[in-house]
Design a protein around this motif. Structure first.
Motif: not given
Lengths: 295, 437
Positions: B401, B247, B397, B410, B404-405
């Motif tokens: 994102d 994380g 940030s 995704e 992480e996507a």
């Protein structure tokens, strides 16, 4: 009934301290927030430029903000529906006259006394993917170890449950108080008429409890919109990939981390309008069916 | 009799205390380092106060970097700013534009303070030089290195290169995982800092206008092949189960490595002491290597990360002078050595390095050597000087994102980076319009 004040200015004079406090700490900031929301501003407004409704337009055309709205809706429904049903169930159980009832009740209220930071840390420990208790049991029972806080959907579930749990104590206190104030004669009458516990609950207890339920509904909704912040801050910081980025966290992030003050002000105006609207809708609809006993 | 004597003595003590207290120049210092570093910093400040009896520095821990920055901004706008405060490197542009600070070099010139600049390590000062002027004093500086479990590597007969490439890391991770000696090959926190470092290593500016150094940045280079190489490699490691996600948590990443679940870790050089201790406790030998770079790409070096000390304006001259003296004192050779040995952050003075070397520090802790060599071998180009963005925190940030996507499958790499670029560019242009006119 006519006022009994000898001087018609006296009541206003007595109200003055309250009004002054409200004006300084509530009305003035609210007006400032509305004003700021029409500016593009950074560094606490040091550099600013009037942009009219640009901030609002940007918010509602941003897929991230729409996503945040959706997430907030899911989160709020989860917290309110789950929270109210579970706490009512627990309150009913805790209302039984058994040995040590007071002790149990005290334990049930406990989570509410925790600060969000402590509660968040506890959940972090519980949900730790490798060392947490939850995954220990998951592994023993089902042979799986889910990534509670790094998988988007699970993370939303986890923070919803945590936020719901955190507010249980508060709800239970009110439900217990409500249950204990129920007129005993009506319940007894129901019993005499041969109503079983199930019927008694749905036909008598629940309707009589509706003022409490209604009050809690509003309080929980407000809690879900604003109070979820602390837990999210500690547990996920809105991540992973904005999966738990509820409106209030998005606002915090834009204001205090990204220094976009105008945009954040616009968001708080939107939140304000939403909560006002929800409360009004509830007063109009649910409010009418609420039974306030004795009147 | 005794009572009377005591009373007189007390009165005297009070009187002298008051007299001394009134003569002292009082300044405040806010910092953002929690935990055991709080008392450590307090002791340093105490020593300053003892050796500078005419100055009294009050130190306060203000929470995270963001909290400290916000508190300083709010206080300074209300006319009660701390004289000295501590901020992270990505807040640099924002602070320059904030109108609450005074460039350190201006103060040093104004009060004729003597600072042996040639003794400071260049890449460290360079980050905070804007338009040729030094704005603040670098304080807690670090960069990322690879930590590895040498015990596992020895068992597998793997020699981790001192300067590994992406492919080296991939192959080593694969061997480790196949052998079953560790569950994963490598881990590092999901933090944009690493992405920024890998851009610099490839010699590519993160943003345009020479990394925001010759004018406000208006575009981020997320579609550069360099950016795509980084995310492709990261995704490959993840998809093949070689990299495990802790994380966004640094402590989680360290824990995964220390507990032996992963054979390698990329983390800050300020973790060397903590890792050395943990390795001893867990009974494995610790090795370190340079940050890996993509294969076939020249190594350009790292950006200095960490924080610096800023002085706020709107104070009487004598207080500003005291503040400048305090800031300079904090980077005296003796203080930087103490700072380094206590916290693991770099001593930013060349003399301090020599002194540590002579003391045998690097023989005892060879892993610190890796960190220094990596810094000293860094080429002085705008890419390694570090990007300046008024919206850096937000950009970080957004980059995360996107990563992480991609990792979650995704979005495709180019799609995610394209979207992130659009968001960041918009913010950069808004910022420029607002601040730069």
């Amino acid at each position: 009934m006519r006022s009994r004040f000898p001087n018609k200015w006296l009541p206003y004079l007595l109200l003055l301290p309250t009004l002054a406090l409200c004006a300084i700490f509530l009305y003035y900031p609210v007006i400032q927030t509305f004003r700021l929301s029409t500016y593009r501003a950074i560094l606490m407004g040091l550099h600013r430029k009037y942009v009219g409704f640009e901030n609002y337009v940007r918010l509602f055309t941003s897929s991230d903000y729409i996503h945040s709205l959706t997430i907030t809706f899911i989160f709020a429904v989860g917290v309110v529906v789950l929270g109210l049903s579970i706490s009512l169930a627990i309150a009913l159980l805790a209302n039984h006259k058994i040995r040590g009832a007071r002790f149990y009740r005290l334990l049930l209220i406990w989570p509410y006394a925790l600060s969000p930071a402590v509660a968040g840390s506890i959940w972090l420990f519980l949900l730790n993917p490798t060392a947490g208790v939850v995954n220990y049991f998951m592994k023993v029972l089902f042979g799986i170890s889910p990534d509670w806080l790094t998988d988007g959907r699970l993370a939303l579930l986890a923070v919803t449950i945590a936020a719901m749990w955190k507010n249980l104590g508060y709800n239970i206190v009110f439900f217990l108080a409500g249950l204990q104030n129920l007129p005993g004669e009506i319940l007894e009458a129901a019993k005499v008429d041969g109503a079983g516990p199930w019927t008694t609950f749905w036909r008598v207890t629940f309707p009589l409890l509706s003022p409490t339920t209604f009050f809690l509904l509003i309080m929980n909704l407000i809690y879900a919109f604003f109070g979820g912040f602390g837990l999210i801050m500690v547990m996920t910081e809105g991540g992973p990939n904005k999966a738990t980025n509820i409106l209030i966290f998005n606002l915090y992030q834009d204001a205090f981390r990204f220094h976009k003050w105008g945009l954040a002000a616009a968001q708080s105006v939107i939140l304000f309008i939403m909560v006002v609207a929800l409360t009004l809708i509830q007063f109009r609809t649910t409010g009418r069916r609420v039974h306030y006993g004795g009147q | 009799m005794v009572r009377r004597f005591l009373a007189v003595a007390l009165a005297l003590v009070f009187a002298t205390g008051l007299a001394l207290g009134q003569d002292k120049i009082k300044i405040t210092f806010w910092h953002a380092m929690g935990g055991w570093r709080v008392p450590f910093i307090e002791r340093m400040v105490q020593d300053f106060n003892l050796t500078h009896p005419w100055i009294e520095v009050t130190v306060e821990y203000k929470g995270s970097y963001t909290d400290t920055l916000n508190a300083a901004l709010a206080a300074a706008r209300a006319g009660a700013g701390p004289h000295v405060f501590h901020s992270f490197e990505v807040g640099t542009q924002l602070l320059v534009d904030s109108g609450i600070i005074v460039p350190l070099e201006d103060l040093i010139d104004k009060f004729n303070l003597i600072v042996p600049w040639e003794d400071y390590i260049d890449p460290v000062l360079n980050y905070y030089r804007i338009g040729g002027r030094l704005y603040c004093m670098p304080w807690n500086s670090s960069n990322p290195i690879v930590y590895y479990n040498k015990t596992i590597m020895d068992k597998l007969g793997i020699e981790v290169p001192r300067k590994p490439t992406y492919n080296d890391i991939y192959e080593i991770s694969k061997k480790v995982v196949e052998s079953g000696l560790a569950e994963y090959g490598i881990t590092w926190p999901v933090h944009s800092w690493f992405f920024e470092q890998w851009m610099a290593e490839q010699g590519v500016d993160l943003v345009n206008n020479n990394n925001g150094r010759t004018g406000y940045a208006t575009e981020i280079n997320l579609l550069d092949p360099a950016a795509i190489r980084i995310v492709e490699w990261w995704k490959k490691l993840y998809d093949e189960g070689l990299w495990v996600s802790p994380g966004r948590s640094w402590s989680q990443a360290r824990q995964i490595f220390v507990s032996g679940q992963s054979a390698m870790l990329i983390s800050s050089t300020s973790d060397v002491t903590a890792m050395e201790n943990a390795a001893v406790e867990q009974g494995f030998e610790l090795g370190t290597a340079f940050l890996p770079v993509p294969d076939g790409i020249e190594r350009h070096g790292v950006i200095i990360g960490g924080g610096a000390l800023w002085v706020t304006k709107d104070h009487p001259d004598e207080e500003l002078q005291a503040a400048a003296e305090f800031v300079v004192w904090m980077t005296q050779v003796a203080q930087t050595i103490r700072w380094h040995q206590g916290t693991g952050y770099f001593p930013i003075r060349k003399t301090a390095l020599k002194a540590l070397d002579m003391e045998g520090w690097f023989v005892r802790f060879p892993n610190y050597r890796t960190a220094f060599d990596q810094l000293i071998e860094t080429q002085l180009i705008t890419a390694t000087q570090g990007a300046l963005m008024g919206t850096f925190v937000e950009a970080r940030s957004t980059i995360l994102d996107a990563v992480e996507a991609v990792l979650a499958g995704e979005k495709g790499i180019e799609e995610a980076l394209q979207e992130a670029k659009a968001l960041i560019d918009q913010s950069l242009q808004d910022y420029k319009e607002l601040v730069g006119g």
